[in-house]
Enzyme design. Sequence first.
Site, PDB file in Angstrom:
ATOM      1  N   CYS A  59      75.828 -61.338 -21.696  1.00 15.89           N
ATOM      2  CA  CYS A  59      75.701 -62.124 -20.478  1.00 15.89           C
ATOM      3  C   CYS A  59      76.291 -61.304 -19.341  1.00 15.89           C
ATOM      4  CB  CYS A  59      76.417 -63.471 -20.618  1.00 15.89           C
ATOM      5  SG  CYS A  59      75.908 -64.682 -19.363  1.00 15.89           S
ATOM      6  N   CYS A  86      77.884 -63.017 -16.584  1.00 17.30           N
ATOM      7  CA  CYS A  86      78.752 -63.851 -15.748  1.00 17.30           C
ATOM      8  C   CYS A  86      80.167 -63.294 -15.614  1.00 17.30           C
ATOM      9  CB  CYS A  86      78.788 -65.277 -16.273  1.00 17.30           C
ATOM     10  SG  CYS A  86      79.375 -65.457 -17.967  1.00 17.30           S
ATOM     11  N   CYS A 133      74.991 -65.862 -14.402  1.00 16.05           N
ATOM     12  CA  CYS A 133      74.647 -65.165 -15.648  1.00 16.05           C
ATOM     13  C   CYS A 133      73.531 -64.144 -15.500  1.00 16.05           C
ATOM     14  CB  CYS A 133      74.269 -66.190 -16.710  1.00 16.05           C
ATOM     15  SG  CYS A 133      75.618 -67.335 -17.089  1.00 16.05           S
ATOM     16  N   LYS A 161      71.560 -73.907 -25.491  1.00 17.46           N
ATOM     17  CA  LYS A 161      72.865 -73.924 -24.827  1.00 17.46           C
ATOM     18  C   LYS A 161      72.782 -74.887 -23.650  1.00 17.46           C
ATOM     19  CE  LYS A 161      76.178 -70.971 -22.368  1.00 17.46           C
ATOM     20  NZ  LYS A 161      76.502 -69.579 -21.947  1.00 17.46           N
ATOM     21  N   ARG A 164      86.042 -70.326 -19.480  1.00 19.70           N
ATOM     22  CA  ARG A 164      85.944 -69.673 -18.169  1.00 19.70           C
ATOM     23  C   ARG A 164      87.314 -69.238 -17.667  1.00 19.70           C
ATOM     24  NH1 ARG A 164      81.267 -73.870 -15.945  1.00 19.70           N
ATOM     25  NH2 ARG A 164      79.632 -73.059 -17.347  1.00 19.70           N
ATOM     26  N   ARG A 194      75.445 -73.866 -13.158  1.00 17.45           N
ATOM     27  CA  ARG A 194      74.449 -73.198 -14.008  1.00 17.45           C
ATOM     28  C   ARG A 194      73.402 -74.176 -14.539  1.00 17.45           C
ATOM     29  NH1 ARG A 194      79.386 -69.827 -16.804  1.00 17.45           N
ATOM     30  NH2 ARG A 194      79.659 -68.379 -15.071  1.00 17.45           N
ATOM     31  N   LYS A 217      74.902 -74.790 -28.784  1.00 17.43           N
ATOM     32  CA  LYS A 217      76.174 -74.782 -28.057  1.00 17.43           C
ATOM     33  C   LYS A 217      76.120 -75.792 -26.907  1.00 17.43           C
ATOM     34  CE  LYS A 217      79.036 -71.631 -25.266  1.00 17.43           C
ATOM     35  NZ  LYS A 217      79.164 -70.279 -24.690  1.00 17.43           N
ATOM     36  N   SER A 222      85.107 -73.964 -26.375  1.00 18.00           N
ATOM     37  CA  SER A 222      86.512 -74.017 -25.963  1.00 18.00           C
ATOM     38  C   SER A 222      86.977 -75.430 -25.641  1.00 18.00           C
ATOM     39  CB  SER A 222      86.727 -73.104 -24.755  1.00 18.00           C
ATOM     40  OG  SER A 222      85.918 -73.507 -23.654  1.00 18.00           O
ATOM     41  N   TYR A 268      87.124 -71.110 -32.674  1.00 22.75           N
ATOM     42  CA  TYR A 268      88.465 -70.627 -32.342  1.00 22.75           C
ATOM     43  C   TYR A 268      89.473 -71.004 -33.428  1.00 22.75           C
ATOM     44  CZ  TYR A 268      86.334 -70.009 -27.767  1.00 22.75           C
ATOM     45  OH  TYR A 268      85.504 -69.610 -26.748  1.00 22.75           O
TER      46      TYR A 268
END
Length: 342
Positions: free
Chosen positions: A133, A135, A143, A210, A220, A232, A263, A290, A329
């Site tokens: 990407c 971004c 992006c 996504k 972010r 976005r 996602k 996240s 994560y």
Amino acid sequence: MHTAEFLETEPTEISSVLAGGYNHPLLRQWQSERQLTKNMLIFPLFISDNPDDFTEIDSLPNINRIGVNRLKDYLKPLVAKGLRSVILFGVPLIPGTKDPVGTAADDPAGPVIQGIKFIREYFPELYIICDVCLCEYTSHGHCGVLYDDGTINRERSVSRLAAVAVNYAKAGAHCVAPSDMIDGRIRDIKRGLINANLAHKTFVLSYAAKFSGNLYGPFRDAACSAPSNGDRKCYQLPPAGRGLARRALERDMSEGADGIIVKPSTFYLDIMRDASEICKDLPICAYHVSGEYAMLHAAAEKGVVDLKTIAFESHQGFLRAGARLIITYLAPEFLDWLDEEN
């Protein structure tokens, strides 16, 4: 005194008795279509352009921005416990690095390509996925490449993204994962890999489904990738757009994707099930993003849930919906928890 009452019942039907099928811990595993294993886990790494960086991310508990010089000590215990795959995100922090076209994304001296080479040298057993990407590297935080009016220039964007993907593959990435959601980028990336004689050894894992939404804030913060203006929503899918997601899945599969990412994951299990049916011959990957991760931690800290129990419940839900892989994560915790379960 009140006496408990029991109503007369009919004899129990044989087909009504299910408890004997899951009364033992091993039976409960046998009843699972897929069981969570270490091989399914993909751990996100935020690699900064400060080689000695090791910075905690306040909104992402237990996750750090890491410089290349700190990777060896960080990864060694995880690999020893059974970590098999990582996905790399570059974080350019040096002032002046970002520009309108994301030049730093595939800079040979930049964090991702340096990270690829380091991991290939010191951890050759790790499977390396690179998020593709712009971004993190664009001055505007979007992006792709923009027109003067701030909208996405599709042709220049997919051309740039394809170049980045090819350069990651040339550096040694096993897999490229375009997350930009700009129309047609899978075809250009696949064609670029073919022309570079890399398609036979590079897996294209598309973020085909996504969705835009409110679950990306901690990422972010970690990647310093928030857009400087606008949002976005014009290239990431609307949360209610199931039909659009199905079309995107079909498109990316037809353009040459080797695998599919959904996602976020927790609120999109219907899309995960759709993906497993539409793209039934491709591996489906859930991305536990996240915001989802931060929510579980926040609930656990408040005593609302037990972190281990809710983590297994959520991730088993992804497998039940059709995922075979999970970007999470929680990978370091699962490496320990799965050993405890066994």
